[in-house]
Design an enzyme around this catalytic site. Structure first.
Site, mmCIF file in Angstrom:
data_model
loop_
_atom_site.group_PDB
_atom_site.id
_atom_site.type_symbol
_atom_site.label_atom_id
_atom_site.label_comp_id
_atom_site.label_asym_id
_atom_site.label_seq_id
_atom_site.Cartn_x
_atom_site.Cartn_y
_atom_site.Cartn_z
ATOM 1 C CE1 TYR A 18 -4.057 1.872 0.470
ATOM 2 C CE2 TYR A 18 -3.096 2.720 2.492
ATOM 3 C CZ TYR A 18 -4.083 2.765 1.527
ATOM 4 O OH TYR A 18 -5.089 3.685 1.621
ATOM 5 N NE ARG A 71 -5.837 12.034 -6.441
ATOM 6 C CZ ARG A 71 -6.402 11.588 -5.341
ATOM 7 N NH1 ARG A 71 -7.429 12.189 -4.842
ATOM 8 N NH2 ARG A 71 -5.959 10.505 -4.711
ATOM 9 C CE LYS A 89 -6.844 3.394 -1.568
ATOM 10 N NZ LYS A 89 -6.985 4.288 -0.418
ATOM 11 C CD GLU A 161 -9.135 4.988 -3.544
ATOM 12 O OE1 GLU A 161 -10.011 4.420 -2.885
ATOM 13 O OE2 GLU A 161 -8.471 5.943 -3.100
ATOM 14 C CG ASP A 162 -6.367 7.407 -6.147
ATOM 15 O OD1 ASP A 162 -6.995 7.856 -5.164
ATOM 16 O OD2 ASP A 162 -5.238 6.917 -6.048
ATOM 17 C CG ASP A 184 -10.976 5.425 -0.030
ATOM 18 O OD1 ASP A 184 -11.410 5.452 1.127
ATOM 19 O OD2 ASP A 184 -9.802 5.117 -0.310
ATOM 20 C CG ASP A 185 -9.488 9.331 -3.473
ATOM 21 O OD1 ASP A 185 -8.454 8.990 -2.889
ATOM 22 O OD2 ASP A 185 -9.945 8.743 -4.471
ATOM 23 C CG ASN A 326 -1.087 9.511 0.996
ATOM 24 O OD1 ASN A 326 -0.373 9.598 1.975
ATOM 25 N ND2 ASN A 326 -2.392 9.292 1.058
HETATM 26 O O1 LIG Z 1 -4.195 5.562 -1.110
HETATM 27 C C1 LIG Z 1 -3.922 6.214 -0.082
HETATM 28 O O2 LIG Z 1 -2.914 6.010 0.613
HETATM 29 C C2 LIG Z 1 -4.905 7.246 0.396
HETATM 30 C C3 LIG Z 1 -5.676 7.761 -0.752
HETATM 31 O O3 LIG Z 1 -6.768 7.325 -1.039
HETATM 32 C C4 LIG Z 1 -5.014 8.722 -1.643
HETATM 33 O O4 LIG Z 1 -3.971 9.305 -1.292
HETATM 34 O O5 LIG Z 1 -5.542 8.889 -2.750
HETATM 35 MG MG LIG Z 2 -7.119 7.468 -3.141
#
Ligand SMILES: O=C([O-])CC(=O)C(=O)O
Ligand SMILES: [Mg+2]
Length: 482
Positions: A18, A71, A89, A161-162, A184-185, A326
């Site tokens: 991760y 992203r 994830k 996600e992202d 999630d973001d 991150n």
């Molecule tokens: O993935 C991770 O560590 C946390 C997150 O969702 C991101 O930074 O987009």
């Molecule tokens: Mg993310």
């Protein structure tokens, strides 16, 4: 054995599967690619997405993490290389949320990439074209959502996600009442940040509404956090106006103030725009607003300068400093900087892990304010209770539960999150609180209602125990005793 290893050595292993290593893995995906994991759906597959999903060999998929790679963490557009994120994830869904791996499906929605380096990379595994946008793109995502429902049923959880900022908010609004989904973001990050803030109140001795928050960035994460903290303040008795007035945001054009000369305040940002003179930089904003907390989540490394941290420490006995971007290279400041420049008085958390810091002989443990504390537990509740639509309150409950698990000892070590090693147990506690809430609010669809929710959830959880093939009578002996 993989999951057993993750479960037993979470603190050492999590940074490998991760954040932050997963970010590096995505950047180098073409060079380390050995065998496919997850399902790649390209925009050229439009009209056939259902058939494509039917190619996946598992028949009982309960949750999907999907990205379009626009992203990836704070690293930007990584196109199809972003597949590392859903894979990572979902590894945590099993390791931290106890969801059986065969019920999980990582999906990359490949619509192209605007990353020139990747378009010219001979090892690039994705579509070599600029990102599709507009109606074609929207139709593709719509078809994907419907195809998942048709193949695996309406209760299948889809974690977004992202995605790029604009799409992230749009899709959350478009799908949240029609599908079992969350972003999630926006929501996971909001929940973990709120949990850290709730726990910090036990250190600062303040009420939530006595705090003033200044956010570096006005994207998915920070707008999510500001919205959730405002909701929590309203639960404490504040009016919406009062609560929103405590949330100040700075984006690339400066402080969000009404009629800003540089403009750029549209959509979700507008809620938090203040009647205030224009302020151009974060430094100035800190001096002017004197916040109790600064929260960074815009992938601007070193945004929390020595001057800013020193100012925060001058204005507050215990300043709250959360550097959530991150991976590590994007962090607004390091744990060491935060502690050193605040004489170790700050309450610090970061999105990516930092090692403990020794200051004047005392060891301080920075908390990892990462949505990994939240999404596994939320998913576990959604799957076990059959939650059809995930409300904002679910994320507030998750945050409150997580904050409640922080002990006095954790707090005295500077931690506003429970130790990573206990994160699997945190997920079960979070899922139990959510289960109690959704059955009470008639948001659960699986009946009969289990009487003991925690036992019900523990029964579901994937076990990493396996048979020992050595007979019980066999005893290991040191070689010299043979
Ligand atoms: O993935 C991770 O560590 C946390 C997150 O969702 C991101 O930074 O987009
Ligand atoms: Mg993310």
């Amino acid at each position: 054995m993989f999951y057993r290893c993750l479960v037993e050595h979470t603190e050492e292993m999590m940074p490998i599967v991760y954040t932050p290593t997963v970010g590096k893995a995505c950047q180098l995906y073409g060079t380390i690619y050995r065998k496919p994991r997850g399902l790649f759906l390209s925009i050229n597959d439009r009209g056939h997405l259902y058939e494509m999903i039917c190619n996946w060999p598992e028949i009982d998929v309960k949750a999907i993490v999907a990205t379009d790679g626009e992203r990836i963490l704070g690293l930007g557009d990584l196109g199809a290389y972003g597949m590392g994120i859903p894979v990572g994830k979902l590894s945590l869904y099993t390791a931290l949320g106890g969801i059986p791996p065969e019920q999980l499906l990582p999906v990359m929605l490949d619509v192209g990439t605007n990353n020139e380096a990747l378009l010219n990379d001979p090892l690039y595994i994705g579509l070599r074209q600029k990102r599709a946008t507009g109606q074609v793109y929207d139709d593709f995502i719509d078809e994907f959502m419907e195809a998942v429902r048709r193949r695996y049923g309406q209760d299948t959880l889809i974690q977004f996600e992202d995605f790029g900022n604009h799409n992230a908010f749009r899709f959350l609004e478009k799908y949240r009442d029609k599908f079992c989904m969350f972003n999630d973001d926006i929501q996971g990050t909001a929940s973990v940040a709120a949990a850290g803030v709730f726990a910090s109140l036990k250190i600062t001795g303040k009420k939530l509404r006595d705090n003033v928050f200044l956010f570096q960035g006005a994207g998915e994460a920070n707008l999510g956090i500001a919205t959730l903290l405002s909701l929590a303040m309203q639960e404490e008795g504040a009016t919406k106006e009062e609560a929103d007035s405590k949330m100040w945001l700075v984006d690339s054009k400066g402080l969000l103030v009404k009629d800003r000369p540089k403009g750029g305040i549209t959509g979700h940002k507008a809620v938090f725009a203040k009647e205030h003179a224009p302020v151009e930089t974060l430094e100035e904003a800190v001096k002017t607003i004197k916040p109790t907390a600064i929260i960074g989540a815009a992938a601007v490394p070193h945004a929390f300068t020595e001057g800013i941290i020193r100012d925060m420490a001058a204005f507050n006995e215990r300043p709250i400093i959360f550097a959530l971007s991150n991976p590590t290279s994007m962090s607004e400041c390091s744990a060491e900087e935060a502690y050193n420049f605040s004489e170790a008085r700050c309450v610090f958390a970061s999105g990516s892990p930092f090692d403990p810091v020794v200051y004047n002989g005392k060891t301080l443990y920075p908390g990892q304010g990462n949505n990994a504390y939240i999404f596994p537990g939320v998913a576990l509740a959604a799957i076990t209770c059959g939650i059809r639509h995930i409300s904002e309150k679910v994320f507030l409950t998750a945050a409150q539960t997580l904050a409640g698990l922080v002990t006095e000892e954790n707090l005295s070590n500077g931690r506003v999150y429970p130790p990573l090693q206990t994160i699997r147990e945190c997920s079960i506690q979070i899922a139990t609180s959510i289960a109690e809430e959704v059955y009470r609010d008639k948001q659960a669809s699986y009946y009969p209602e289990p009487e003991d929710k925690m036992e019900f959830i523990r029964d579901y959880v994937y076990s990493t125990d396996y048979e020992c093939f050595v007979p019980e009578t066999w005893q290991w002996k040191k070689p010299e005793e043979k």
